[in-house]
Motif scaffolding. Structure first.
Motif, mmCIF file in Angstrom:
data_model
loop_
_atom_site.group_PDB
_atom_site.id
_atom_site.type_symbol
_atom_site.label_atom_id
_atom_site.label_comp_id
_atom_site.label_asym_id
_atom_site.label_seq_id
_atom_site.Cartn_x
_atom_site.Cartn_y
_atom_site.Cartn_z
ATOM 1 N N VAL A 9 0.863 -1.182 0.000
ATOM 2 C CA VAL A 9 0.000 0.000 0.000
ATOM 3 C C VAL A 9 0.898 1.230 0.000
ATOM 4 C CG1 VAL A 9 -1.833 1.233 1.195
ATOM 5 C CG2 VAL A 9 -1.739 -1.276 1.298
ATOM 6 N N VAL A 10 0.725 2.090 -1.018
ATOM 7 C CA VAL A 10 1.622 3.227 -1.202
ATOM 8 C C VAL A 10 0.818 4.526 -1.177
ATOM 9 C CG1 VAL A 10 3.286 4.325 -2.743
ATOM 10 C CG2 VAL A 10 3.126 1.815 -2.666
ATOM 11 N N GLY A 71 -3.479 8.892 -3.800
ATOM 12 C CA GLY A 71 -2.960 10.252 -3.800
ATOM 13 C C GLY A 71 -2.314 10.615 -5.121
ATOM 14 N N GLY A 72 -2.010 11.917 -5.260
ATOM 15 C CA GLY A 72 -1.316 12.386 -6.452
ATOM 16 C C GLY A 72 -2.159 12.418 -7.710
ATOM 17 N N LEU A 73 -3.495 12.480 -7.583
ATOM 18 C CA LEU A 73 -4.335 12.505 -8.782
ATOM 19 C C LEU A 73 -5.132 13.795 -8.950
ATOM 20 C CD1 LEU A 73 -5.750 8.857 -8.927
ATOM 21 C CD2 LEU A 73 -3.849 9.843 -10.183
ATOM 22 N N GLY A 74 -4.839 14.825 -8.191
ATOM 23 C CA GLY A 74 -5.546 16.096 -8.329
ATOM 24 C C GLY A 74 -5.207 16.785 -9.637
ATOM 25 N N ASP A 79 0.844 17.226 -8.846
ATOM 26 C CA ASP A 79 0.363 15.854 -8.757
ATOM 27 C C ASP A 79 0.737 15.112 -10.036
ATOM 28 O OD1 ASP A 79 -0.675 16.225 -6.251
ATOM 29 O OD2 ASP A 79 -2.619 16.861 -7.000
ATOM 30 N N ILE A 80 1.757 14.304 -9.959
ATOM 31 C CA ILE A 80 2.356 13.771 -11.178
ATOM 32 C C ILE A 80 2.270 12.266 -11.272
ATOM 33 C CG2 ILE A 80 4.001 15.649 -11.539
ATOM 34 C CD1 ILE A 80 5.993 13.612 -10.113
ATOM 35 N N VAL A 156 -3.236 -0.545 -8.761
ATOM 36 C CA VAL A 156 -4.462 0.226 -8.639
ATOM 37 C C VAL A 156 -4.078 1.625 -8.204
ATOM 38 C CG1 VAL A 156 -6.638 0.455 -7.380
ATOM 39 C CG2 VAL A 156 -5.801 -1.826 -8.016
ATOM 40 N N SER A 157 -4.614 2.631 -8.906
ATOM 41 C CA SER A 157 -4.315 4.012 -8.544
ATOM 42 C C SER A 157 -5.624 4.717 -8.198
ATOM 43 C CB SER A 157 -3.609 4.702 -9.710
ATOM 44 O OG SER A 157 -3.522 6.091 -9.480
ATOM 45 N N LEU A 158 -5.687 5.303 -6.998
ATOM 46 C CA LEU A 158 -6.925 5.920 -6.513
ATOM 47 C C LEU A 158 -6.641 7.323 -5.991
ATOM 48 C CD1 LEU A 158 -8.262 2.891 -4.417
ATOM 49 C CD2 LEU A 158 -9.026 3.592 -6.694
ATOM 50 N N PRO A 159 -7.658 8.206 -6.037
ATOM 51 C CA PRO A 159 -7.482 9.532 -5.431
ATOM 52 C C PRO A 159 -7.239 9.408 -3.924
ATOM 53 C CG PRO A 159 -9.780 9.186 -6.079
ATOM 54 C CD PRO A 159 -9.000 8.040 -6.625
#
Lengths: 422, 422
Positions: A9-10, A71-74, A79-80, A156-159
């Motif tokens: 979990v990152v 994180g990092g999805l704004g 946010d890269i 998986v990438s989530l806000p």
């Protein structure tokens, strides 16, 4: 698949790394993964720099089967994550029409203008499976990726917004992970106890615990005056596991009945609320050392106005007499922290506010105010009903916050016992 | 040393990895490191397995100058941090007599028997600098280690119990890190505001913010109805930095005076407490929708009995009349959530409980109870003094918890303003 599925979990974001905001996401995610039989082997936080994100992706690939990034999805430039995922997977960004429609709708509904930055939120790495986010503008993403070694990985990438992340995980990602990895069925049952220490509890149920089959595990989860017993059953047949858990609960209950106040998500304040409601009784509270905390617990529950009428917080002795009818001679002879006073407080608030039940607290929460006779932590509680008044003396510790919290727990439990035994 | 000092913060323990307990340590540690000019570049959690701990030590050595480990130092067998540190450093365990004396004393003082497991807590890796833990039985450890590359690293191992860890960090480790790395002097000043949104605040102080010198940074830290402005100054001369920060505060204060309630560690409830004490005034509270929460905030403060006399939580209309003297015809004509009622509640509690000041809340906290006229979030607050009664209407959101918390903040701020303006 019978092997253990391993997860990393990152969390991504400088604000977490530097301690500016509290990360509640990783604990929640790893609990949910545990619940579906996926084992978290590492948690990591990195900053909003491409090289830091690339490094963690390469590392996580070595030790995990599924990598969950939050994180990092704004929409703003720092946010890269998305760009870095493209570099990592060796793909480009592609505008996703479904995602664009959702973002556009979000802004139209609110009558707000939309910028290129917002539109960019609909750009996804070319290999991403688009996961619709009905709770915000940043989409979720699912990747299946093989780096040339023997097995693929899921990314998986989530806000990072907890509300959006939790909804996406619960409704979209966890079911997908269960299907993909064919994880076993996991069932939980929580028994909630109060007023008995972890080691005493363990002693009392030792034989039962020893008899548990290997596919059902037990965890003790203690917190202020309470211990949760969590049973976790792993298998293939959901209904069968439910039956096994129910049978085990039936077996253990006779041993701990008097300390069990509820199951699963039950809280003491909602349990006493349900009891009062079902018995059509009303409650009032007289608080001295807890200063309003018990009332605040009771009124945290939506709909509590159906059974809770009100409280008197009597910090001064004058108010104990004028509002609750505690006799001045009782206060003079025995003091505010005494069995005589607490009895009159509980009976007094019940009578004055005209309720079926009255409960009360009076004690020395600390840090000051202790005497050799009555040290800090000396606290009386009471519960008065039409039938009788019960009092109890608590001998707690030296920390004000803990004393207030524990007193509230023990008082709500006394109330519960009186309602159950009526 | 002028280069950035990089830190990795590592928590060890299955209970954190699987989400069973909340990790508050890493946020606290990285905040403290930021405060002394050390930059956290990675946070990691690993389980209680030797190979997982060894792996993170090797990795962290690559990317950080200082590695802070917490957890895994208890006396039971599953805590293997110390043994793994020995393997990593290539040394053996040596009994430390100073540490043994401390553990022995700890058990003697409590009259508890001591086992070999407890005695083992005094065994340290041979290369460890012993860091005395006056708050528990597991010692802290400091290692300086060079793995044959160009520079040494500092490793710090601390118990995971937050109370022990924080004391060890504050009193022993942070000063040692500052001395070892010759970190620059860092000074903070926090200005605490209430009742103004982050963006409005930013607009109002934009010119001042633009004028800040490069060695002084500003952060906005928002939470329920409040925004903290944190100034961080970096340099060599402590007294000089203090002077610069004081001058900057003097400059900005005229722009935001009315929203500033305190500095540094001040909380609203302690600030109003100090004001009441200094003016020799007493306080009572009438709570409807906040259900005791405001009283609980006031009484969180040790010594609050000096100025707080008591409260009436009047959840039912009958109690609003019987205990607070709200006229039944007012309730019938305007309802419980109205300016007329809140005025009578504040004045009523002040009179009934015989205090100098009375404050009150009445509203619809939700989730139910809203009407088209008075939707959920419609909340009245009031403050009554000998001079006058002030009322305010709040239009809050739909979440019960947030509404209760925000109402408390705005009411305490109204009380503060009335006390200041007297």
């Amino acid at each position: 698949m019978t092997n253990t599925i391993r997860a990393e979990v990152v969390t991504i974001g400088d604000e977490i790394l530097f301690g500016q905001i509290t990360d509640t996401n990783t604990q929640w995610i790893s609990t949910e993964l545990t619940n579906i039989g996926i084992r978290t082997v590492r948690k990591s936080s990195v900053g909003d720099q491409a090289e830091a994100i690339l490094a963690i992706l390469h590392e996580a690939h070595q030790r995990a089967d599924v990598i969950i990034l939050t994180g990092g999805l704004g929409p703003t430039k720092d946010d890269i994550t998305k760009k870095t995922l493209c570099d990592y997977f060796g793909v480009g960004l592609v505008r996703n029409e479904e995602a664009l429609a959702l973002v556009t709708g979000f802004f139209e509904k609110r009558g707000r203008p939309m910028t290129d930055l917002n539109r960019g939120q609909a750009d996804l790495p070319a290999n991403a499976v688009y996961i619709q986010n009905d709770w915000g503008t940043a989409p979720g993403m699912w990747f299946e990726h093989d780096r040339g070694d023997d097995r693929g990985r899921v990314y998986v990438s989530l806000p990072g917004v907890p509300f959006e992340m939790k909804n996406l995980m619960t409704h979209r990602i966890l079911p997908r992970l269960q299907a993909y990895f064919q994880t076993p069925v996991i069932k939980h049952k929580i028994i909630r106890t109060v007023g008995i220490g972890e080691s005493f509890l363990a002693e009392r149920i030792a034989d039962w615990e020893d008899s548990l089959p290997p596919h059902i595990r037990l965890a003790y989860l203690p917190s202020f005056g309470q211990v949760k017993l969590r049973l976790t059953a792993t298998g293939q047949d959901s209904a069968q596991l439910d039956r096994e858990l129910a049978a085990l609960v039936d077996e253990v209950m006779p041993l701990i009945q008097q300390n069990v106040f509820g199951f699963d998500d039950d809280e003491l304040e909602s349990v006493v609320g349900r009891l009062l409601k079902s018995k059509n009784q009303t409650l009032s509270i007289a608080e001295s050392c807890t200063g309003g905390f018990v009332s605040a617990q009771i009124t945290k529950v939506p709909g509590s106005s159906a059974y809770f009428w009100g409280s008197v917080v009597s910090y001064s002795n004058a108010i104990k007499s004028s509002q609750l009818g505690v006799k001045p001679e009782t206060l003079a002879q025995y003091g505010a922290v005494s069995e005589e006073t607490i009895r009159q407080m509980a009976e007094g608030v019940r009578k004055t506010l005209g309720t079926d039940v009255g409960i009360a607290t009076s004690g020395i929460a600390g840090p000051d105010g202790g005497t050799p006779d009555k040290p800090v932590g000396t606290i009386w509680i009471a519960c008065a009903t039409a039938q009788r008044t019960v009092t109890r003396l608590l001998k707690l510790g030296q920390y004000r916050d803990q004393n207030i919290q524990l007193t509230s727990t023990y008082l709500l439990n006394l109330l519960r016992e009186e309602l159950v035994n009526q």
